[in-house]
Design a protein around this motif. Structure first.
Motif, mmCIF file in Angstrom:
data_model
loop_
_atom_site.group_PDB
_atom_site.id
_atom_site.type_symbol
_atom_site.label_atom_id
_atom_site.label_comp_id
_atom_site.label_asym_id
_atom_site.label_seq_id
_atom_site.Cartn_x
_atom_site.Cartn_y
_atom_site.Cartn_z
ATOM 1 N N PHE A 65 0.826 -1.211 0.000
ATOM 2 C CA PHE A 65 0.000 0.000 0.000
ATOM 3 C C PHE A 65 0.863 1.266 0.000
ATOM 4 C CE2 PHE A 65 -3.962 -2.085 2.120
ATOM 5 C CZ PHE A 65 -4.322 -2.640 0.905
ATOM 6 N N LEU A 66 1.966 1.253 0.753
ATOM 7 C CA LEU A 66 2.861 2.412 0.770
ATOM 8 C C LEU A 66 3.471 2.644 -0.612
ATOM 9 C CD1 LEU A 66 4.625 1.828 4.195
ATOM 10 C CD2 LEU A 66 3.178 3.806 3.613
ATOM 11 N N ALA A 67 3.926 1.585 -1.253
ATOM 12 C CA ALA A 67 4.528 1.701 -2.584
ATOM 13 C C ALA A 67 3.504 2.209 -3.609
ATOM 14 C CB ALA A 67 5.110 0.365 -3.019
ATOM 15 N N GLU A 68 2.250 1.735 -3.505
ATOM 16 C CA GLU A 68 1.192 2.206 -4.407
ATOM 17 C C GLU A 68 0.977 3.710 -4.299
ATOM 18 O OE1 GLU A 68 -2.382 0.067 -3.451
ATOM 19 O OE2 GLU A 68 -1.618 -1.827 -4.266
ATOM 20 N N ASP A 70 3.380 5.821 -3.614
ATOM 21 C CA ASP A 70 4.704 6.429 -3.843
ATOM 22 C C ASP A 70 5.426 6.797 -2.543
ATOM 23 O OD1 ASP A 70 4.624 6.198 -6.660
ATOM 24 O OD2 ASP A 70 3.394 8.022 -6.779
ATOM 25 N N PHE A 71 5.267 5.950 -1.531
ATOM 26 C CA PHE A 71 5.991 6.093 -0.271
ATOM 27 C C PHE A 71 6.684 4.778 0.074
ATOM 28 C CE2 PHE A 71 2.397 9.134 0.328
ATOM 29 C CZ PHE A 71 3.134 10.295 0.463
ATOM 30 N N PRO A 72 7.646 4.330 -0.738
ATOM 31 C CA PRO A 72 8.304 3.059 -0.409
ATOM 32 C C PRO A 72 9.013 3.157 0.948
ATOM 33 C CG PRO A 72 9.498 4.211 -2.150
ATOM 34 C CD PRO A 72 8.226 4.977 -1.910
ATOM 35 N N ALA A 73 8.849 2.123 1.734
ATOM 36 C CA ALA A 73 9.414 2.115 3.089
ATOM 37 C C ALA A 73 10.888 1.748 3.056
ATOM 38 C CB ALA A 73 8.656 1.119 3.952
ATOM 39 N N ILE A 111 -2.825 4.745 5.738
ATOM 40 C CA ILE A 111 -2.361 3.573 4.995
ATOM 41 C C ILE A 111 -2.157 2.378 5.925
ATOM 42 C CG2 ILE A 111 -0.481 2.659 3.570
ATOM 43 C CD1 ILE A 111 -0.144 5.548 2.457
ATOM 44 N N ALA A 112 -1.596 2.616 7.116
ATOM 45 C CA ALA A 112 -1.378 1.521 8.067
ATOM 46 C C ALA A 112 -2.704 0.922 8.540
ATOM 47 C CB ALA A 112 -0.552 2.010 9.257
#
Length: 136
Positions: A65-68, A70-73, A111-112
Motif C-alpha cells: 500500500f505504501l509503494a502504491e 509512492d511512499f516506499p518504506a 495507509i497503516a
C-alpha cells in the motif's frame, strides 16, 4: 493457491507432545507441547505461529500500500502480541516501527490502518486487531 502445514500429536494434552511441519520445510518436525504453549518449554505454539503469520502478512500488505502511494518504506518492523485467555485467542495486537521517508503522520496512519483491516490474516482472524506504530 493452497499452502499446507501438518501437525502430529501423541499422548494426552499435558503429557503428550507433537511436532509441526510446513510444506516449505521452514518448520520440519518442530516441537510443540503443553509446556511450549502454557509454560516455558523449548519449541513453538499455535499462538506464536499466528503472531508470526499476522505480523508478516500485515507488514507485506503495508509495504504494498505504501509503494502504491509512492511512499516506499526503508524499513517496516512489526511485532504481534497474541492474547490467549479463557481457552480462546481474543486479540492480536500489532506493534509497528516504520521508516518511511517523506510521509506525513496522517497519511501513514491512513495507509497503516487500511493494511491492518485488509491483510488476509486480519480478515481470517475475525477478532479484535489493534495497531500501535512508531514512524521514525
Amino acid at each position: 493457491m493452497i499452502r499446507k502445514a501438518t501437525a502430529v500429536w501423541q499422548g494426552t494434552l499435558k503429557e503428550g507432545k507433537g511436532h509441526l511441519s510446513t510444506e516449505s520445510g521452514i518448520l520440519e518436525e518442530t516441537q510443540y507441547s503443553y509446556k511450549t504453549r502454557f509454560e516455558d518449554g523449548k519449541g513453538t505454539n499455535p499462538e506464536e505461529l499466528i503472531g508470526a503469520a499476522h505480523s508478516g502478512c500485515f507488514t507485506m500488505q503495508l509495504s504494498a500500500f505504501l509503494a502504491e502511494q509512492d511512499f516506499p518504506a526503508d524499513e517496516l518492523k512489526t511485532k504481534s502480541e497474541v492474547t490467549f485467555k479463557d481457552g480462546a485467542i481474543s486479540k492480536s495486537h500489532l506493534i509497528l516501527s516504520a521508516k518511511v521517508p517523506n510521509i506525513s503522520e496522517e497519511k501513514f496512519k491512513e495507509i497503516a490502518t487500511k493494511a491492518k483491516e485488509s491483510c488476509p490474516v486480519s480478515k481470517l482472524l475475525n477478532t479484535e486487531i489493534t495497531l500501535d506504530y512508531t514512524l521514525n
